[in-house]
Every structure is written in C-alpha cells, then in structure tokens.
Motif scaffolding. Structure first.
Motif, short mmCIF file in Angstrom:
data_model
loop_
_atom_site.label_atom_id
_atom_site.label_comp_id
_atom_site.label_asym_id
_atom_site.label_seq_id
_atom_site.Cartn_x
_atom_site.Cartn_y
_atom_site.Cartn_z
N THR A 180 0.83 -1.21 0.00
CA THR A 180 0.00 0.00 0.00
C THR A 180 0.87 1.26 0.00
O THR A 180 0.33 2.37 0.00
N GLU A 181 2.18 1.08 -0.04
CA GLU A 181 3.08 2.24 -0.21
C GLU A 181 2.94 2.80 -1.63
O GLU A 181 3.31 3.95 -1.87
N LEU A 182 2.45 2.00 -2.57
CA LEU A 182 2.31 2.46 -3.96
C LEU A 182 0.97 3.16 -4.15
O LEU A 182 -0.05 2.71 -3.63
N THR A 183 0.99 4.25 -4.91
CA THR A 183 -0.27 4.86 -5.29
C THR A 183 -0.95 3.99 -6.34
O THR A 183 -0.31 3.11 -6.95
N ARG A 184 -2.23 4.26 -6.57
CA ARG A 184 -2.94 3.50 -7.61
C ARG A 184 -2.24 3.65 -8.97
O ARG A 184 -2.04 2.66 -9.68
N ARG A 218 -7.55 -5.66 -18.94
CA ARG A 218 -7.98 -4.58 -18.05
C ARG A 218 -7.98 -5.12 -16.62
O ARG A 218 -7.96 -6.34 -16.41
N LEU A 219 -8.01 -4.20 -15.66
CA LEU A 219 -8.18 -4.58 -14.26
C LEU A 219 -9.45 -3.97 -13.69
O LEU A 219 -10.19 -4.61 -12.94
N ASP A 220 -9.70 -2.72 -14.05
CA ASP A 220 -10.82 -1.98 -13.49
C ASP A 220 -12.14 -2.72 -13.75
O ASP A 220 -12.44 -3.07 -14.89
N GLY A 221 -12.88 -2.99 -12.68
CA GLY A 221 -14.20 -3.61 -12.84
C GLY A 221 -14.19 -5.12 -12.83
O GLY A 221 -15.26 -5.73 -12.83
N LEU A 235 -0.64 0.60 -11.24
CA LEU A 235 -1.08 0.30 -12.60
C LEU A 235 0.07 0.41 -13.59
O LEU A 235 0.20 -0.40 -14.51
N THR A 236 0.92 1.42 -13.39
CA THR A 236 2.09 1.58 -14.26
C THR A 236 3.05 0.42 -14.10
O THR A 236 3.64 -0.08 -15.08
N ARG A 277 -7.12 -1.61 -4.75
CA ARG A 277 -6.42 -0.39 -5.15
C ARG A 277 -6.35 -0.28 -6.68
O ARG A 277 -6.37 0.82 -7.25
N ALA A 278 -6.28 -1.43 -7.36
CA ALA A 278 -6.22 -1.44 -8.82
C ALA A 278 -7.60 -1.38 -9.47
O ALA A 278 -7.71 -1.45 -10.70
N GLY A 279 -8.65 -1.30 -8.66
CA GLY A 279 -10.00 -1.16 -9.24
C GLY A 279 -10.77 -2.46 -9.38
O GLY A 279 -11.83 -2.50 -10.01
N ILE A 280 -10.24 -3.53 -8.79
CA ILE A 280 -10.90 -4.85 -8.86
C ILE A 280 -11.87 -4.99 -7.69
O ILE A 280 -11.58 -4.53 -6.58
#
Ligand code: CP
Ligand code: NVA
Length: 290
Positions: free
Chosen positions: A9-13, A144-147, A17-18, A169-172
């Motif tokens: 969780t140290e990484l931003t979204r 994709r990851l989101d959704g 994703l990058t 965090r990745a939108g899953i």
C-alpha cells in the motif's frame, strides 16, 4: 528516505497500474533493462521458497545486477546481532534488500533503520510481491483490471490480504469466501462471504491458496476440517463467469484447496502466474531504485 514495499500500500494506484504495464513490457523484452547494472540486491530467506527465490534471483540477473541470497544460519542475526545493526550493514553493501520471515514487525524494524529500499518477500500477514504477479496475470488475460471481479476461496491469510489490499487499489472487486475463524478482518477493501458458491457468482477469476501456511503446521488438522468445503473444483468454477480463470500462488496441494483437474486444466493461468513473479518483481525493483 528510501522507498520501501512492506504491504504494497506504499504504492499509489497510478504507480501500481504503471508497474503492472511495465511488467508486461519486461516479459516481452526480458533483457531490455539494465536498471541494476553494478548493483547487488540482498535476499534474506528465513522460510522456505521455490518461486520467490527463483524469480528474484533470475530477475536481478536479467536486470544486470547481482543477487545475494542470505539464509538465517549464515547470518549473525540468528546469533543475536541486533536488527538495527543488520539493517545498517546491509545498507552499506546492497542497493536494496528483501526478506521472507514470520513477523511483520521484523521487516518494519529493518525498514526503519535501512537507508536502502526494503521489500517484503512474504510475512505472516502480507505477500505483496505475489499480488503484483497476480494483477499482471489478470491484466494479461483480460486486458484490463478496473471492474474485474476476483473471488478468493479458502484461508483468509497473507495471500488473501495482499490480494484484497492491492486488488481493490487497482479497481478490482475482491471477494473473500472463508469460514468463521479463517476470514480476513474488516478494512482490507474485500467483500467478505461465508458461502463460496455465492462469492464466485459472476467472478472473472477464482483464486485459492494453501490451507496450512508456513507457521500454521500445529493447527493443520483443524484447518483442513474447517476449510474442507472451500475447495476450488470445476463445479465451483461453473458458477463463475463463462471465461473465468483459476489462480493459485503455489505450492498447491491437489485434493485439498484445489483439484488436480483445475490445477492442470484448461481454465487455469497458474503456471503463467508463477512465471509472472519474475517480470512483476523486476518492475518493482526498477520503481524502488528509480
Ligand atoms: N508463491 C510463492 O511465494 O511461492 P514460494 O513459497 O515457492 O516462494
Ligand atoms: N500462505 C502461504 C503462501 C505460500 C507462498 C504461506 O504463507 O505459507
């Protein structure tokens, strides 16, 4: 301050994703980065490992660096050298170091005193490097990851927690199906279920892990009894989305948490997932040492 990777969780979204996209690039061009040229990376294993050791050692080599594997019986830490002193000395020789151990507190103490990045290669509570490879495998499969909906079935352990924290965090949409006493705590972002069939309804991926983690051996019999109806088999997968995939971080115990039919069958992406450890961790090392 060095960048650490203790829970993920140290990484931003955006960073997460990058990193996943960079891992996919590195898979296509394994020798395309010399980010670790002239650098050594320490890898401390206080618990057994097949995949984590192989993928970090090979990955550091591919990035042009020098992996240094450290076993507990080879380190003065096991003879009482203070954690702080160990962190100081490692920081004078390596560009970053990872540790696999029992207590999260040990990793936190190393990170507090290290002047180089520290990364978690599995603790009792977290396995964030595994979650990076899992997200990469989902992105490779679905584009994709989101959704996406990912359902974890079984013991609410380190692997489940890291999937919940990093997946959401990745939108899953992350769901965890576990019996009472083995469920994740609230606050990870996961939706908590008791019934595995309800939890996998419409899922894009169904994930499981061992019922007896390293350090849980004394309660193995109770765990196997409590988790017996949380096995991932073809009948459970039939309740997921038609193109759903099965995932497992490994090592697997066919007949316990997963059937051999699923582990070696057409719906799994488990062996890709094991390979993706290397590519995802290379992207992580690039990020931590940027
Ligand atoms: N999945 C995983 O971390 O495997 P190892 O215990 O073999 O490293
Ligand atoms: N939950 C398991 C993962 C092994 C990679 C354990 O901690 O032993």
């Amino acid at each position: 301050m060095p960048r650490h990777f203790l829970t993920g969780t140290e990484l931003t979204r955006d960073e997460l994703l990058t990193l996943v996209d960079r891992a996919i690039e590195l898979k296509a061009d394994p020798l395309g980065s010399a980010a670790l040229a002239g650098k050594s990376i320490g890898l401390i294993f206080q618990k057994p490992s097949t995949r984590t050791r192989l993928s970090f050692e090979a990955g550091v080599f591919e990035l042009g660096g020098n992996p240094i594997i450290l076993r507990p019986d080879e380190m003065q830490l096991s003879r009482g050298e203070p954690v702080r002193d160990t962190a100081y000395v490692l920081s004078r020789h390596v560009a970053a170091f990872g540790i696999r151990t029992h207590a999260d507190a040990l990793v936190e103490e190393l990170a507090e005193h290290a002047s180089v990045p520290v990364f978690n290669m599995l603790t009792a509570e977290h396995h964030p490097c595994q979650a990076l490879a899992d997200l990469m495998t989902l992105k490779e499969t679905f584009g994709r990851l989101d959704g996406l909906v990912l359902t974890y079935v079984g013991d609410g352990n380190n692997v489940a927690r890291s999937l919940a924290l990093l997946g959401t965090r990745a939108g899953i949409e992350v769901r965890v199906a576990a019996p009472a006493g083995y469920q994740l705590e609230d606050g990870t972002g996961a939706q908590l279920f008791d019934d595995p069939t309800a939890a996998v309804a419409g899922a894009n991926a169904v994930y499981t892990d061992v019922w007896v983690s390293m350090g849980d051996e004394e309660t193995a019999a109770q765990r196997r009894a409590a988790l017996a109806s949380y096995r991932v088999d073809d009948a459970l997968l039939d309740h997921a989305a038609p193109d759903a995939i099965a995932l497992h971080d490994l090592p697997a115990h066919p007949g316990d948490e997963i059937t051999a039919e699923v582990l070696y069958g057409a719906r799994q992406r488990i062996w890709d997932q094991a390979e993706n450890r290397r590519h995802a961790q290379k992207a992580l090392l690039e990020l931590l040492l940027r």
